[in-house]
Design an enzyme around this catalytic site. Sequence first.
Site, short mmCIF file in Angstrom:
data_model
loop_
_atom_site.label_atom_id
_atom_site.label_comp_id
_atom_site.label_asym_id
_atom_site.label_seq_id
_atom_site.Cartn_x
_atom_site.Cartn_y
_atom_site.Cartn_z
N ASP A 50 5.80 1.37 -10.26
CA ASP A 50 6.80 1.12 -11.30
C ASP A 50 6.48 -0.05 -12.21
OD1 ASP A 50 8.45 3.23 -10.82
OD2 ASP A 50 9.97 2.12 -9.72
N HIS A 92 -2.14 2.50 -13.89
CA HIS A 92 -3.07 2.12 -12.83
C HIS A 92 -4.34 2.96 -12.98
CE1 HIS A 92 -0.22 -0.50 -10.86
NE2 HIS A 92 0.67 0.47 -10.79
N GLY A 98 3.94 8.22 -16.25
CA GLY A 98 3.19 7.18 -16.96
C GLY A 98 2.76 6.03 -16.07
N LYS A 99 2.56 6.31 -14.77
CA LYS A 99 2.27 5.23 -13.82
C LYS A 99 0.80 5.19 -13.38
CE LYS A 99 6.99 5.56 -11.96
NZ LYS A 99 7.81 5.85 -10.75
N VAL A 100 0.20 6.37 -13.20
CA VAL A 100 -1.15 6.45 -12.63
C VAL A 100 -2.02 7.35 -13.49
CG1 VAL A 100 -2.51 7.23 -10.64
CG2 VAL A 100 -0.31 6.09 -10.27
#
Length: 350
Positions: free
Chosen positions: A256, A272, A300-302
Amino acid sequence: MKERSMQKAGFLKEPIKHIGITKHNVVPMIEEMADMAFQARNLARAASIVDLMQKDKECAVILTIAGSLISAGLKQVIIDMLEHNMVDVIVSTGANIVDQDFFEALGFKHWKGSQFADDAELRELAIDRIYDTYIDEDELRVCDDTMAIIANSMQPGAYSSREFIVEMGKYIEEKGLDKNSIVYKAYEKGVPIFCPAFSDCSAGFGLVHHQWHNPDNHVSIDSVKDFRELTRIKIENDKTGIFMIGGGVPKNFTQDIVVAAEVLGYEDVSMHTYAVQITVADERDGALSGSTLKEASSWGKVDTVYEQMVFAEATVAMPLIAGYAYHKRNWEGRPARNFNAMLDAKPVNA
């Protein structure tokens, strides 16, 4: 009482021993596994991605740990990674850090047990069971009390869990306790440890005791400050890789921070870059622990270029993946980032 102690001793005979990653070179075996199938191939690719995190000197590596890993014998794996600058941040459940690692720093042990034991008998003897592992409940109470002692020694106020865990590292040093500890090694190296659900362990019992007896002037844990501090690390060191053992709060909390940075106005923050997860959870129930890293990309995190799920049990898979990255030796030359020092300086927008 003497008879009870003798009965208890009959259960607590063989200690759990911690496996390390420095002695056994697993690289040739894992490189052969890359030409196999199923989780062997997945594990080999995951190992190569964790190695890429080491090779990429701009990358800050975040290790997330959930489940009972330290009681199961994985403490030395993490200490070895800390010692060789393979990990820059840890996000964990409270149990791993307090009830298990700090517990052992106090001089206590976890013991080999049996999942077929009579749990009513264990309860009578004050023995707690984690599957096939035993813990002395009387010793856990000492850990609870020690957490209260640490809280009582601090200036009243709101602290991040990281700040409190730094005090735990100082306590180990000042009291001459066992320094072969994740808490201590992270303290020594300046590696922040965050426990977003810090009260869900011995820390909670100790802090409840502390606050109960100091209702108007006490230490409290600010989980929002945890989130802000971890997000600041992402902002200060944009390229990140996450090595996730299990899922739960540590996994989601760490993923997050990309979104949190965007909320703070850092629209160009990177997802990430690298991500590996070891889990036995199933993705089909929609729960977080088994959700795939490709799914995390939709939030939209990894990024999806260097991501790998490994559906395997942590005590088997983690030493192999970490051992591969260690023996490839691409951690050599990685800087010790000492994010604790950065966070202890005046915070941005404080």
